[in-house]
Enzyme design. Structure first.
Site, PDB file in Angstrom:
ATOM      1  N   ASP A   1       6.774 -86.595   9.234  1.00  0.00           N
ATOM      2  CA  ASP A   1       6.373 -87.641  10.192  1.00  0.00           C
ATOM      3  C   ASP A   1       4.977 -87.289  10.703  1.00  0.00           C
ATOM      4  OD1 ASP A   1       6.176 -89.588  12.165  1.00  0.00           O
ATOM      5  OD2 ASP A   1       8.179 -89.230  12.985  1.00  0.00           O
TER       6      ASP A   1
ATOM      7  N   ASP B   1       1.323 -94.102  12.836  1.00  0.00           N
ATOM      8  CA  ASP B   1       2.503 -93.228  12.910  1.00  0.00           C
ATOM      9  C   ASP B   1       3.384 -93.595  11.726  1.00  0.00           C
ATOM     10  OD1 ASP B   1       4.751 -91.781  13.646  1.00  0.00           O
ATOM     11  OD2 ASP B   1       5.056 -92.806  15.559  1.00  0.00           O
TER      12      ASP B   1
ATOM     13  N   HIS C   1       8.967 -97.614  18.579  1.00  0.00           N
ATOM     14  CA  HIS C   1       8.291 -97.661  19.881  1.00  0.00           C
ATOM     15  C   HIS C   1       6.982 -98.413  19.804  1.00  0.00           C
ATOM     16  CE1 HIS C   1       5.875 -94.453  18.015  1.00  0.00           C
ATOM     17  NE2 HIS C   1       7.018 -94.095  17.495  1.00  0.00           N
TER      18      HIS C   1
ATOM     19  N   HIS D   1       3.924 -93.224  22.482  1.00  0.00           N
ATOM     20  CA  HIS D   1       5.181 -93.912  22.791  1.00  0.00           C
ATOM     21  C   HIS D   1       5.007 -94.790  24.018  1.00  0.00           C
ATOM     22  CE1 HIS D   1       7.242 -90.497  20.568  1.00  0.00           C
ATOM     23  NE2 HIS D   1       7.498 -91.580  19.881  1.00  0.00           N
TER      24      HIS D   1
ATOM     25  N   GLU E   1      11.137 -97.007  13.019  1.00  0.00           N
ATOM     26  CA  GLU E   1      11.531 -95.799  12.294  1.00  0.00           C
ATOM     27  C   GLU E   1      13.043 -95.659  12.139  1.00  0.00           C
ATOM     28  OE1 GLU E   1      10.208 -92.122  14.185  1.00  0.00           O
ATOM     29  OE2 GLU E   1       9.569 -93.226  15.945  1.00  0.00           O
TER      30      GLU E   1
ATOM     31  N   GLU F   1       9.202 -94.523   8.277  1.00  0.00           N
ATOM     32  CA  GLU F   1       8.509 -95.132   9.420  1.00  0.00           C
ATOM     33  C   GLU F   1       7.177 -95.758   9.014  1.00  0.00           C
ATOM     34  OE1 GLU F   1       7.473 -92.369  12.544  1.00  0.00           O
ATOM     35  OE2 GLU F   1       7.146 -93.972  13.995  1.00  0.00           O
TER      36      GLU F   1
HETATM   37 CO    CO Z   1       7.126 -92.774  15.727  1.00  0.00          CO
END
Ligand code: CO
Length: 303
Positions: free
Chosen positions: A87, A98, A161, A169, A194, A288
């Site tokens: 990640d 992200d 998020h 976030h 995600e 994600e």
């Molecule tokens: Co994330």
């Protein structure tokens, strides 16, 4: 904190650099590789590509869903017993990409990996079809149904998020199950979805030994060592999450860093993020992407 808003181009670059780093990490993820080497190389690649890290490379194994980054002198070596979640975050002038994927080195969890990756692909399709009519509940429903169709469970207490300027976030949360939330996505919004899938109970809890930290408040710091460390963190990482191993230098040994981090936590300047572990010790997989909502379409920024 920086106030200048990133441009659409910054968002595209952040997404592209994060995606490149993610794929580079996936290539490095072979048996007999030191996890710490992957983290170092991937984080360096983000810097070489002209961004800063959005957060430390999360390299979480097996029953750990997320928030594991190698510690100082981490000796973990990848083997054929590992399912690795990669990640990655990259930040360009405040815009953050992200993105995550899972690499199965065991050969035994192909379907579990596919379930989270397919759930994300189905969300991308939904967003492209419904655009701004998409609700948060629709996204959760798509994830849940896809993962359950493989016979696995989504991790209910993890979610995607919103992403803001230098803010990894923010609200709203994007559920991994159908919570019937009728709130729609909005034009100009940037967010990450995600899906996490598991053959366990579908829930995570906090583990121990955090190596990821995040500034939450600039308030006065009495101790000069802690104050110096905090200033360096804010200068270099712009308030974004950071790894303890990044702070070690000739001037600052591990003991001084530990002492500073302890004080900053007690003083309310930073929080720590512990590894998140599946409660029934199930294997967890993840995928994600980051999305940007334009007037008439939703763009996936991380490919
Ligand atoms: Co994330």
């Amino acid at each position: 904190m920086e106030t200048k808003q990133p441009t659409i181009d910054d968002w595209r670059k952040a997404g592209e650099i994060a995606a490149r780093a993610r794929d580079f990490a996936a290539k490095l993820a072979k048996p007999n590789t030191l996890l710490l080497d992957i983290a170092d190389k991937v984080e360096q690649k983000i810097l070489d590509d002209g961004a800063i890290t959005g957060f430390p490379a999360n390299l979480s194994l097996n029953t750990i869903a997320a928030h594991y980054t190698p510690h100082v002198n981490d000796q973990t070596i990848l083997t054929k017993e590992h399912v690795l979640k990669i990640d990655i975050g990259a930040c360009m002038n405040g815009a953050i990409g992200d993105t995550a994927l899972t690499v199965d080195l065991t050969g035994k969890y192909e379907k579990l990996v596919e379930s989270s990756h397919q759930a994300l692909a189905n969300v991308t399709k939904l967003l492209q079809k419904e655009t701004i009519k998409t609700t948060l509940g629709d996204i959760g429903k798509t994830i849940q149904e896809t993962i359950e169709s493989y016979g696995y469970k989504p991790v209910m207490n993890l979610s995607g998020h919103g992403i803001g300027t230098y803010e990894i976030h923010k609200t709203p949360s994007f559920p991994n199950y159908n919570n019937n939330n009728k709130q729609r996505i909005t034009v100009g919004q940037t967010f990450a979805v995600e899906p996490f899938a598991t053959d366990g109970a579908g829930k995570i809890k906090e583990g121990t030994n955090p190596n990821i930290f995040e500034p939450i408040e600039r308030k006065p710091i009495r101790d000069s060592n802690a104050r110096a460390v905090f200033t360096e963190i804010m200068d270099k990482y712009k308030g974004l999450p950071f790894a303890k191993r990044w702070l070690i230098s000739q001037k600052l040994n591990e003991q001084r860093i530990d002492s500073a981090l302890r004080m900053l936590k007690a003083n309310g300047n930073i929080i720590s993020h512990s590894p998140l572990v599946e409660v029934a010790n199930g294997i967890v997989t993840q995928a994600e992407h980051t999305y940007l909502v334009e007037e008439d379409k939703v763009v996936c920024l991380t490919r």
